[in-house]
Scaffold this motif. Structure first.
Motif, PDB file in Angstrom:
ATOM      1  N   PHE A   1     -17.669  25.230  63.621  1.00 19.54           N
ATOM      2  CA  PHE A   1     -18.950  24.906  65.250  1.00 19.54           C
ATOM      3  C   PHE A   1     -19.876  25.387  65.303  1.00 19.54           C
ATOM      4  O   PHE A   1     -20.943  25.780  65.104  1.00 19.54           O
ATOM      5  N   MET A   2     -19.073  27.069  65.085  1.00 17.93           N
ATOM      6  CA  MET A   2     -20.060  28.055  65.442  1.00 17.93           C
ATOM      7  C   MET A   2     -21.577  28.472  64.210  1.00 17.93           C
ATOM      8  O   MET A   2     -22.526  28.875  64.923  1.00 17.93           O
ATOM      9  N   LEU A   3     -20.329  27.857  63.270  1.00 23.70           N
ATOM     10  CA  LEU A   3     -21.960  27.737  62.189  1.00 23.70           C
ATOM     11  C   LEU A   3     -22.697  27.014  61.426  1.00 23.70           C
ATOM     12  O   LEU A   3     -23.592  26.906  61.744  1.00 23.70           O
ATOM     13  N   SER A   4     -22.323  25.482  62.430  1.00 22.53           N
ATOM     14  CA  SER A   4     -23.135  25.040  62.197  1.00 22.53           C
ATOM     15  C   SER A   4     -23.914  24.193  62.868  1.00 22.53           C
ATOM     16  O   SER A   4     -25.400  23.343  62.937  1.00 22.53           O
ATOM     17  N   ASP A   5     -24.313  24.334  63.723  1.00 18.13           N
ATOM     18  CA  ASP A   5     -24.293  23.858  65.107  1.00 18.13           C
ATOM     19  C   ASP A   5     -26.153  24.413  65.673  1.00 18.13           C
ATOM     20  O   ASP A   5     -26.711  22.939  65.770  1.00 18.13           O
ATOM     21  N   SER A   6     -26.633  25.698  65.137  1.00 14.88           N
ATOM     22  CA  SER A   6     -27.797  25.692  65.229  1.00 14.88           C
ATOM     23  C   SER A   6     -27.742  26.966  64.101  1.00 14.88           C
ATOM     24  O   SER A   6     -26.870  27.432  64.194  1.00 14.88           O
ATOM     25  N   PRO A   7     -29.248  27.762  64.370  1.00 13.84           N
ATOM     26  CA  PRO A   7     -29.303  29.244  63.182  1.00 13.84           C
ATOM     27  C   PRO A   7     -28.417  30.700  63.697  1.00 13.84           C
ATOM     28  O   PRO A   7     -28.281  30.461  65.744  1.00 13.84           O
ATOM     29  N   PRO A   8     -28.198  31.376  63.331  1.00 12.86           N
ATOM     30  CA  PRO A   8     -27.385  32.271  63.825  1.00 12.86           C
ATOM     31  C   PRO A   8     -27.533  32.489  64.600  1.00 12.86           C
ATOM     32  O   PRO A   8     -27.625  33.509  65.028  1.00 12.86           O
ATOM     33  N   ASP A   9     -29.584  33.573  64.468  1.00 13.43           N
ATOM     34  CA  ASP A   9     -30.301  33.896  65.712  1.00 13.43           C
ATOM     35  C   ASP A   9     -30.276  33.347  66.757  1.00 13.43           C
ATOM     36  O   ASP A   9     -30.710  33.819  68.014  1.00 13.43           O
ATOM     37  N   ARG A  10     -30.323  32.048  66.971  1.00 10.88           N
ATOM     38  CA  ARG A  10     -30.144  30.905  68.417  1.00 10.88           C
ATOM     39  C   ARG A  10     -28.866  30.911  69.125  1.00 10.88           C
ATOM     40  O   ARG A  10     -27.755  30.873  68.598  1.00 10.88           O
ATOM     41  N   ASP A  11     -29.613  30.653  70.298  1.00 13.79           N
ATOM     42  CA  ASP A  11     -28.095  30.110  71.526  1.00 13.79           C
ATOM     43  C   ASP A  11     -27.323  29.062  70.435  1.00 13.79           C
ATOM     44  O   ASP A  11     -28.163  28.108  70.183  1.00 13.79           O
TER      45      ASP A  11
ATOM     46  N   MET B   1     -16.307  30.261  55.523  1.00 11.55           N
ATOM     47  CA  MET B   1     -16.383  29.479  56.903  1.00 11.55           C
ATOM     48  C   MET B   1     -15.126  28.931  56.943  1.00 11.55           C
ATOM     49  O   MET B   1     -14.600  29.110  58.537  1.00 11.55           O
ATOM     50  N   MET B   2     -14.170  28.180  56.280  1.00 13.09           N
ATOM     51  CA  MET B   2     -13.041  27.948  56.787  1.00 13.09           C
ATOM     52  C   MET B   2     -12.047  28.209  55.968  1.00 13.09           C
ATOM     53  O   MET B   2     -11.870  27.024  54.893  1.00 13.09           O
ATOM     54  N   PRO B   3     -11.587  29.437  56.000  1.00  8.87           N
ATOM     55  CA  PRO B   3     -10.376  29.924  54.449  1.00  8.87           C
ATOM     56  C   PRO B   3      -9.090  29.245  54.631  1.00  8.87           C
ATOM     57  O   PRO B   3      -8.511  28.838  54.116  1.00  8.87           O
TER      58      PRO B   3
END
Length: 879
Positions: A656-666, A779-781
């Motif tokens: 979820f942390m990786l998928s929902d928006s570009p990593p440099d944005r909230d 991502m999901m080790p």
């Protein structure tokens, strides 16, 4: 038999134990492979990780796992930024020792971080409050002292008379101490500083080479360093109005072109001229005492009401001896900046305009915008700071601003007063030396001794570390080290007489300004670094952390690296080759009718015809859904990572942390999307288990040829592999996840076809299964390890852990498309599309287009005048 559902609660701790037992994430300093150093800013041990930690460390972990699979010797360590005021506050409030509180928190947070499944090298772990770490920090302080990069100087500081400590500017609120509420005083105090200003220009110039840093971060650093080119001007003072011994007032200005718009001079309350004038003027002395209460923070001074006191002193204009300017003591001028004095040109500076409007001094515009009539151009409440031509400026009239600056500089440089020119070109920096003294206990002791005979004496290297005493009391305000009955009383190492230790401790920014270098060899007991190892492992290839540290932490680390180079500990200048600032995790807020906030875990969200509705669990009370804001305890819109991991598993939180928006944005936390991530985990598990059933009969050897279905699947797999590889390298993690979903959809379509696949397709399914698992493994080790094991147990995969497997090789031939689809227009209007072979020549493309029914219909029997083909994009038929 393979379970129908993936059980994260069972799998995740099992794989974490296996990783630990096999120590597969331990990095060896003698490894011959190319190195890759990925580091996330280490945490303060507050006792709990928050969901922002999960995002920050997951970003770094994806990169670390990927680069390890690519064949690099990955250094991915973890430690604790463990000194600081919160531990002292805990000691005061909870009656516990700061050390015990800190190490209890470290143990709790380490357990939480392990539950996320991070591929960390825990063998290098350290806490900055451990004497084995700060021993070396003390050594570097002494080396910097010997090299002239550390010294003791008097500074004006915020002093809390109740807590008896220096306060940072941010700890002064409305002129009062943030904790005691006491009116803050400004005191001249001796403190230790690092001479960061010696590197001001170098730190500024080197930003141009940091091309893997965000532009916004480099700009913030440039502004903080604040290089300005201008003129130092010596204003003569009217002797009839000036205290004895004072004859001139020096100012530095970047706008000498505006001298003919000057209306006043302003000096800091701490300027020698102000002090001399106040000695004979009680009202001025009282004014100075009053304005000192607002503290030294630039932000507070900028927003405070502008106040001034006319000293009666007059300064002589450098171009007109008959023109004098009143000299004010003003609350917006600081002694630390420039010369502690300015001339005010209110027409072209808003702060100066606010000041003259308050005191009725008027203004004279001297820069007129192009196209504006100089005769009618006036300034009232808004200063003009744009470009234009000089007006009301005698010999400067008609010049551009740059021409006027040059003319003023030439004239004042050639005019002498005594043996010195009236004007002198200078470069100034906003940057000030870094004051590191803190009047608190829980910090790294500064390793010097104060002797009545020998003055300041460095602690001998053999006596390091100077260890904090543990038997301290916080019953009295101020620094507990000052109150300790024995700790500070020592013998002078030089003369043998009675002496005292320095009781100030170091700013905690010092602790975090070199920890990345210590990680390269934390086992060296004799020196801060092992230079050969540090020089090989540094710089950090990818540093990840919040933008709130974009100025001070990064700037101090850059300085410290240079200082370590100057003192022989490393041989590089820049600590971080790549810098990435991740966005925050935000959440909507929930309020009861009485305005009180409730936690997300207490709220039930229902989606119906009227949109989303929130009710309080247990009572059914309606809850107002508020705006999306940064997570905070006061708004209660926080999410506990432990709850998420216990409910869904670490992999779901990571995905979820990786998928929902570009990593440099909230990223906006959403329970619905988290549930969607959980469903996708189960879908991937089913995909792999379904593939196992279909690919069991696959030949072990690669088939000599592949049919259309097998080729299409292999193309999809290798296209996804190519896109995800590129995406991870560029830190576009959300894009990578979109490609994984896209590939999973294509794979699912193949697996759902009826019948047993042909041998070549079965082999392609096996290959696609392995590629899919490796694509989501960073991502999901945990899920990936479980799937990898299932593949191996059914004869379809490799032995060992997917965490140790090499990244799949991309077959570039499969990325070449056999066909292409072109948009077809007739007279500029789209009429359809045509698919042709990639190698098709223009006559073939033209024939295929003209054969389309849609084109024939649009032409309506009219002859074709020409066909325009834009390669690989559009065909336009002109009729």
């Amino acid at each position: 038999m393979t379970s129908e559902r993936y059980n994260a609660r069972d799998a995740e701790p099992r794989w974490q134990r296996q990783w630990d037992e096999q120590a597969i994430f331990v990095s060896r300093n003698d490894d011959s492979r190319p190195k890759y150093y990925v580091l996330e800013m280490f945490p303060y041990p507050s006792g709990r990780i928050h969901i922002g930690h999960v995002r920050n460390y997951t970003l770094g972990d994806v990169l670390a796992r990927f680069m390890r699979a690519k064949g690099y010797n990955v250094l991915h360590p973890m430690g604790w930024d463990a000194f600081g005021l919160p531990a002292e506050n805990a000691a005061i409030e909870r009656k516990v020792a700061p050390k015990a509180w800190t190490y209890d928190n470290i143990a709790a947070m380490k357990k939480q971080l392990r539950s996320i499944g991070l591929s960390l090298d825990w063998s290098r772990e350290f806490a900055t409050c451990d004497p084995s770490y700060y021993k070396h920090q003390q050594k570097m302080f002494l080396d910097m002292l010997a090299a002239g990069l550390a010294e003791r100087e008097k500074r004006k500081l915020n002093w809390d008379p109740v807590d008896m400590t220096v306060l940072a500017n941010e700890q002064v609120i409305d002129g009062r101490g943030w904790r005691s509420g006491a009116v803050v005083e400004q005191r001249d105090m001796s403190q230790w500083v690092f001479k960061i200003t010696k590197y001001a220009q170098e730190l500024l110039s080197a930003l141009d080479g940091l091309d893997r840093w965000p532009d916004k971060v480099r700009l913030m650093q440039r502004n903080w360093i604040g290089r300005s080119e201008g003129l130092l001007i010596r204003f003569a003072l009217d002797p009839a109005t000036t205290p004895e011994g004072e004859s001139e007032l020096k100012i530095f200005t970047t706008r000498p072109d505006t001298l003919f718009g000057a209306k006043f001079m302003a000096i800091s309350a701490d300027h020698p001229l102000a002090q001399a004038a106040a000695a004979k003027n009680p009202k001025l002395a009282a004014f100075i005492a009053d304005i000192k209460k607002i503290g030294t923070a630039q932000e507070i001074i900028d927003t405070a009401e502008k106040q001034g006191f006319d000293t009666g002193i007059r300064a002589v204009h450098p171009f007109d001896p008959s023109w004098t300017l009143p000299v004010y003591v003003a609350n917006f001028v600081l002694i630390e900046y420039g010369t502690g004095a300015i001339f005010g040109c209110p027409a072209h500076d808003q702060r100066d305009l606010d000041f003259v409007n308050k005191y009725g001094l008027g203004n004279t515009p001297v820069v007129c915008p192009e196209g504006q009539d100089p005769k009618s151009f006036v300034i009232t409440d808004t200063a003009y700071d744009g470009d234009g031509r000089m007006i009301n400026s005698r010999f400067l009239d008609g010049m551009t601003i740059e021409q006027a600056k040059e003319e003023v500089a030439k004239r004042l440089e050639s005019e002498l007063r005594g043996n010195a020119p009236v004007g002198e070109r200078q470069v100034n920096f906003r940057l000030r030396d870094w004051g590191i003294s803190r009047q608190r206990y829980w910090g790294c002791p500064i390793p010097v001794i104060h002797c009545p005979k020998c003055d300041v004496v460095p602690v001998p290297d053999a006596d390091l570390p100077v260890v904090l005493p543990e038997d301290v009391s916080f019953d009295r305000p101020g620094n507990a080290l000052d109150h300790h009955p024995t700790w500070k009383h020592v013998t002078c190492p030089q003369c043998g007489g009675k002496a005292q230790r320095e009781t100030d401790t170091m700013d905690t920014f010092v602790d975090s300004s070199w920890y990345f270098a210590r990680f390269t060899d934390p086992w060296n007991e004799n020196a801060p670094t092992t230079p050969a190892v540090a020089n090989r492992m540094l710089p950090v290839d990818q540093y990840i952390g919040g933008v709130e540290h974009a100025i001070l932490h990064l700037l101090y680390s850059r300085f410290f690296t240079r200082a370590m180079k100057a003192t022989g500990h490393i041989a590089l200048d820049e600590p971080f080759a790549g810098m990435f600032t991740q966005g925050m995790v935000v959440h909507e807020t929930y309020q009861k009718a009485d305005g009180s906030f409730v936690q997300p875990a207490e709220v039930k969200i229902e989606i119906g015809g009227n949109g989303r509705r929130a009710t309080l669990l247990g009572t059914g009370e309606d809850i107002q859904i508020g705006p999306i804001e940064k997570m905070s305890k006061s708004k209660k819109n926080t999410v506990d990572p432990d709850d998420i991991i216990a409910t869904y598993g670490a992999d779901v939180a990571r995905w979820f942390m990786l998928s929902d928006s570009p990593p440099d944005r909230d990223v906006i936390w959403s329970d619905e999307r988290v549930q969607g991530a959980s469903r996708f985990v189960q879908r991937l598990w089913r995909l792999v288990t379904d593939a196992v059933e279909l690919a069991k009969g696959a030949p072990s050897a690669r088939p000599a040829s592949f049919g259309a279905d097998a080729t299409a699947l292999r193309k999809a797999a290798h296209a996804a592999l190519d896109k995800v590889t590129t995406g991870i390298e560029r830190l576009h993690f959300n894009v990578c996840l979109a490609h994984i979903r896209e590939f999973a959809n294509a794979f699912s379509e193949v697996l759902q076809r009826p019948g047993q696949p042909a041998p070549a397709l079965a082999w392609a399914i096996r290959e696609a299964s392995q590629i899919l698992v490796q694509l989501f493994s960073p991502m999901m080790p945990h899920l990936a390890e479980e799937c990898w094991q299932v593949l191996f147990e059914n004869g379809l995969g490799q032995a060992g852990l997917v965490s140790e497997a090499d990244w799949p090789q991309i077959e570039r031939d499969l990325l070449v498309e056999d066909s292409m689809t072109l948009v077809v227009q007739v007279n500029g209007k789209k009429r359809g599309e045509v698919t042709v072979a990639t190698a098709a020549q223009n006559p073939e493309i033209e024939a295929a287009v003209l054969a389309l029914d849609a084109v024939k219909l649009a032409l309506d029997g009219k002859p074709v005048r020409k066909v325009i083909i834009v390669p690989k994009r559009i065909v336009n038929v002109v009729g």
